[in-house]
Scaffold this motif. Structure first.
Motif, PDB file in Angstrom:
ATOM      1  N   PHE A 182      62.296  16.403  39.866  1.00 19.74           N
ATOM      2  CA  PHE A 182      60.972  16.932  39.509  1.00 19.74           C
ATOM      3  C   PHE A 182      60.519  18.062  40.430  1.00 19.74           C
ATOM      4  O   PHE A 182      59.368  18.481  40.404  1.00 19.74           O
ATOM      5  CB  PHE A 182      59.917  15.825  39.390  1.00 19.74           C
ATOM      6  N   GLY A 183      61.445  18.601  41.232  1.00 17.73           N
ATOM      7  CA  GLY A 183      61.170  19.862  41.912  1.00 17.73           C
ATOM      8  C   GLY A 183      60.768  19.774  43.362  1.00 17.73           C
ATOM      9  O   GLY A 183      60.259  20.755  43.916  1.00 17.73           O
ATOM     10  N   ASP A 184      61.007  18.644  44.023  1.00 17.96           N
ATOM     11  CA  ASP A 184      60.666  18.504  45.436  1.00 17.96           C
ATOM     12  C   ASP A 184      61.943  18.293  46.230  1.00 17.96           C
ATOM     13  O   ASP A 184      62.464  17.178  46.321  1.00 17.96           O
ATOM     14  CB  ASP A 184      59.718  17.327  45.635  1.00 17.96           C
ATOM     15  N   ASN A 185      62.459  19.359  46.837  1.00 14.05           N
ATOM     16  CA  ASN A 185      63.703  19.275  47.597  1.00 14.05           C
ATOM     17  C   ASN A 185      63.476  18.867  49.050  1.00 14.05           C
ATOM     18  O   ASN A 185      64.440  18.691  49.794  1.00 14.05           O
ATOM     19  CB  ASN A 185      64.433  20.612  47.553  1.00 14.05           C
ATOM     20  N   GLY A 186      62.219  18.730  49.454  1.00 15.47           N
ATOM     21  CA  GLY A 186      61.941  18.405  50.844  1.00 15.47           C
ATOM     22  C   GLY A 186      61.541  16.975  51.077  1.00 15.47           C
ATOM     23  O   GLY A 186      61.763  16.424  52.151  1.00 15.47           O
ATOM     24  N   ASN A 187      60.944  16.331  50.080  1.00 14.79           N
ATOM     25  CA  ASN A 187      60.482  14.962  50.208  1.00 14.79           C
ATOM     26  C   ASN A 187      61.383  14.045  49.389  1.00 14.79           C
ATOM     27  O   ASN A 187      62.206  14.512  48.598  1.00 14.79           O
ATOM     28  CB  ASN A 187      59.033  14.860  49.733  1.00 14.79           C
ATOM     29  N   GLN A 188      61.244  12.745  49.570  1.00 11.33           N
ATOM     30  CA  GLN A 188      62.008  11.777  48.798  1.00 11.33           C
ATOM     31  C   GLN A 188      61.131  10.571  48.527  1.00 11.33           C
ATOM     32  O   GLN A 188      60.774   9.842  49.454  1.00 11.33           O
ATOM     33  CB  GLN A 188      63.278  11.365  49.550  1.00 11.33           C
ATOM     34  N   VAL A 189      60.764  10.357  47.257  1.00  6.24           N
ATOM     35  CA  VAL A 189      59.864   9.264  46.906  1.00  6.24           C
ATOM     36  C   VAL A 189      60.583   7.928  46.816  1.00  6.24           C
ATOM     37  O   VAL A 189      59.939   6.878  46.790  1.00  6.24           O
ATOM     38  CB  VAL A 189      59.143   9.546  45.576  1.00  6.24           C
ATOM     39  N   GLN A 190      61.916   7.929  46.741  1.00  9.36           N
ATOM     40  CA  GLN A 190      62.679   6.694  46.689  1.00  9.36           C
ATOM     41  C   GLN A 190      63.151   6.315  48.094  1.00  9.36           C
ATOM     42  O   GLN A 190      63.686   7.142  48.820  1.00  9.36           O
ATOM     43  CB  GLN A 190      63.899   6.854  45.774  1.00  9.36           C
ATOM     44  N   GLN A 191      62.971   5.066  48.442  1.00 12.09           N
ATOM     45  CA  GLN A 191      63.374   4.630  49.780  1.00 12.09           C
ATOM     46  C   GLN A 191      64.881   4.696  49.945  1.00 12.09           C
ATOM     47  O   GLN A 191      65.373   4.983  51.035  1.00 12.09           O
ATOM     48  CB  GLN A 191      62.883   3.205  50.032  1.00 12.09           C
ATOM     49  N   ILE A 192      65.621   4.414  48.914  1.00  9.81           N
ATOM     50  CA  ILE A 192      67.076   4.383  49.002  1.00  9.81           C
ATOM     51  C   ILE A 192      67.651   5.504  48.156  1.00  9.81           C
ATOM     52  O   ILE A 192      67.596   5.465  46.937  1.00  9.81           O
ATOM     53  CB  ILE A 192      67.633   3.032  48.497  1.00  9.81           C
ATOM     54  N   TYR A 193      68.166   6.513  48.812  1.00 10.12           N
ATOM     55  CA  TYR A 193      68.939   7.536  48.118  1.00 10.12           C
ATOM     56  C   TYR A 193      69.619   8.433  49.130  1.00 10.12           C
ATOM     57  O   TYR A 193      69.028   8.822  50.120  1.00 10.12           O
ATOM     58  CB  TYR A 193      68.095   8.421  47.183  1.00 10.12           C
ATOM     59  N   GLY A 194      70.862   8.807  48.838  1.00  8.12           N
ATOM     60  CA  GLY A 194      71.546   9.872  49.564  1.00  8.12           C
ATOM     61  C   GLY A 194      72.094   9.494  50.919  1.00  8.12           C
ATOM     62  O   GLY A 194      71.902   8.403  51.427  1.00  8.12           O
TER      63      GLY A 194
END
Length: 514
Positions: A182-194
């Motif tokens: 959805f266009g936010d490369n700086g934040n992460q709304v999911q606790q588990i990813y990457g």
């Protein structure tokens, strides 16, 4: 290290098959997200579960596992996150709250022989129901396995093995990055990813820990995520947003401060003359690569590891009044002696993105932080069982970090008031400011029709300023070791810009400790 600031891993076959079946039912999933927020009121009240096993070693009598709301995988590991006396503490990271009880007698036998084993499952559905670049829905989660060994119990050896532990943790992650969609490369709304790589078992930590003088002196050495010890507090992983969970932003976005699930070769020494004060210092190798230890975390012998990051922290953990209202007050700093590109200056005071010259090389990178939380009302036993007010401020040098200021305020409580003492609820607001050097570079690129360049917080879609995130959650204790957590986030200035409309994100997470 935040969960999604490295190249994303490919989806596992399991995750792909789940999404293939789930995406056609996106509308039903969205309804389920909304329903999850209101169904907890209909659940019958539960009394505290009886403690099936003995308390953790070195744990205070009042800090029993069955008085604590069940949280996410990282919220329960390592043990110091549940300790009223600050990091680090010894004992089984998962305590005794296993969904499968004592594993038919296996757990007590293992623990009597100094081996603590636990498995954790974390799966979450997230979707931005409005705003952002486009609406989307994703599934992200992980399976984790931890083994902790008490060498004195295992070997029955002499005094040299007293309070000597080996801590290990490996995880397998799956899913997609909703924020990026959805266009936010700086934040992460999911606790588990990457940050886990496309591997079966990504190594998070493997380190020895030794204590002397009744835990007044503690030394850890091995493969350690820096935020396991520094810039962390018991409440941060109650929330989903990764700017909080793990050690706090922007420190973990710096190469010298990368955190969970990225480890670092290093050592930490803590001096704790009494249970309420500690001084702690750490020294870590700095990896210039996208992944610390390679994509698997097991490649400790990476090249170009010659630079070092030093972290220091001083903490005060008071207990006020007859109800022992616990607080955590911490101040710390990081210094990395590596050299990093200036985000704007080409060495002549001009934007290198326009002039084509090489960026000025800045010597060293600095971050500082202050964290505070204080229990105001106690609802029962346990270090976080009550109404807790928290706050945090972090800073990073804006010449080399895309974000330079980050502020957080939060309020958390358990469900004791309405008869569900093992539930928990919380709200927080985060405000992040992007640095002047990053903004000047973006303005120069826009003025000359050039593409924006990314840094440690990703490539923006427009000129950045600040970003604000509002979050609320309710964690429902379903049974011993199992919780369901609906979560709401409102993202103002997606990616720090005004290019897209503000995003509304709904999530539901199931967490189980086996």
């Amino acid at each position: 290290m935040r969960r999604g600031n490295t190249p994303s891993e490919k989806n596992s076959p399991f995750a792909m098959s789940v999404r293939a079946a789930w995406r056609p039912a996106a509308a039903r999933a969205l309804c389920a997200l909304a329903v999850a927020f209101v169904t907890h009121a209909a659940l019958p009240a539960r009394a505290a579960d009886p403690d099936p096993l003995a308390a953790w070693p070195f744990q205070r009598e009042a800090q029993t596992a069955n008085t604590q709301p069940i949280g996410s995988l990282e919220q329960t590991i390592p043990g110091f996150l549940q300790s009223p006396y600050g990091p680090p503490s010894f004992g089984a990271p998962y305590g005794t709250t296993h969904a499968f009880g004592d594993w038919g007698g296996v757990q007590p036998w293992l623990q009597n022989h100094g081996v603590y084993v636990a498995l954790g499952l974390y799966e979450g559905i997230s979707g931005n129901v409005s705003g952002g670049k486009r609406q989307s829905y994703t599934l992200a989660g992980q399976v984790g396995a931890t083994v902790d060994i008490d060498w004195q119990k295992l070997l029955g050896a002499g005094a040299w093995s007293d309070d000597l532990w080996l801590h290990t943790l490996a995880v397998n992650g799956n899913g997609q990055n909703l924020s990026r969609l959805f266009g936010d490369n700086g934040n992460q709304v999911q606790q588990i990813y990457g940050a886990r790589g496309n591997v079966v078992a990504h190594l998070v930590w493997a380190y020895f820990e030794k204590s002397w003088l009744h835990h007044k002196v503690d030394l850890a050495a091995g493969w350690i995520p820096t935020g396991t010890f520094f810039n962390n507090s018991p409440w941060v992983c109650s929330f989903m947003n990764v700017w909080l969970c793990g050690n706090v932003t922007p420190t973990k976005y710096l190469a010298g401060g990368r955190d969970w699930p990225s480890g670092n070769i290093g050592t930490v020494l803590r001096l704790m003359p009494n249970p309420h004060v500690y001084v702690m210092g750490g020294l870590f190798a700095v990896s210039p690569h996208g992944y610390n230890g390679g994509i698997s975390g097991w490649a400790w012998g990476q090249d170009n590891l010659g630079k070092l990051a030093t972290e220091v922290e001083v903490g005060w953990i008071p207990e006020f009044g007859p109800n022992h209202l616990i607080g955590h007050y911490k101040v710390g700093a990081l210094y990395d002696n590596s050299r990093y590109d200036d985000l704007y200056d080409d060495g002549h005071g001009q934007p290198w993105i326009v002039t084509g010259r090489l960026p000025r090389r800045q010597s060293g990178q600095t971050s500082v932080w202050v964290l505070a939380d204080q229990m105001l009302i106690r609802n029962g036993e346990g270090p976080m069982n009550g109404l807790v007010l928290t706050g945090q401020y972090s800073y990073a040098d804006g010449k080399t970090s895309q974000m330079n200021h980050h502020l957080v305020a939060a309020l958390l409580d358990t469900g004791a008031l309405w008869g569900r003492p093992l539930d928990s609820v919380g709200i927080n607001v985060q405000w992040a400011n992007f640095s002047r050097s990053a903004i000047l570079s973006q303005e120069a690129a826009a003025a000359h029709g050039l593409p924006f360049r990314g840094a440690n917080f990703g490539t923006p879609y427009g000129i950045q300023g600040h970003e604000t995130i509002y979050e609320a959650f309710y964690s429902v204790h379903l049974m011993t070791g199992v919780s369901l957590q609906p979560d709401f986030q409102y993202v103002n200035h997606v990616g720090g810009t005004t290019v897209f409309k503000d995003a509304v994100v709904l999530s539901t997470v199931v967490s189980a400790l086996f």
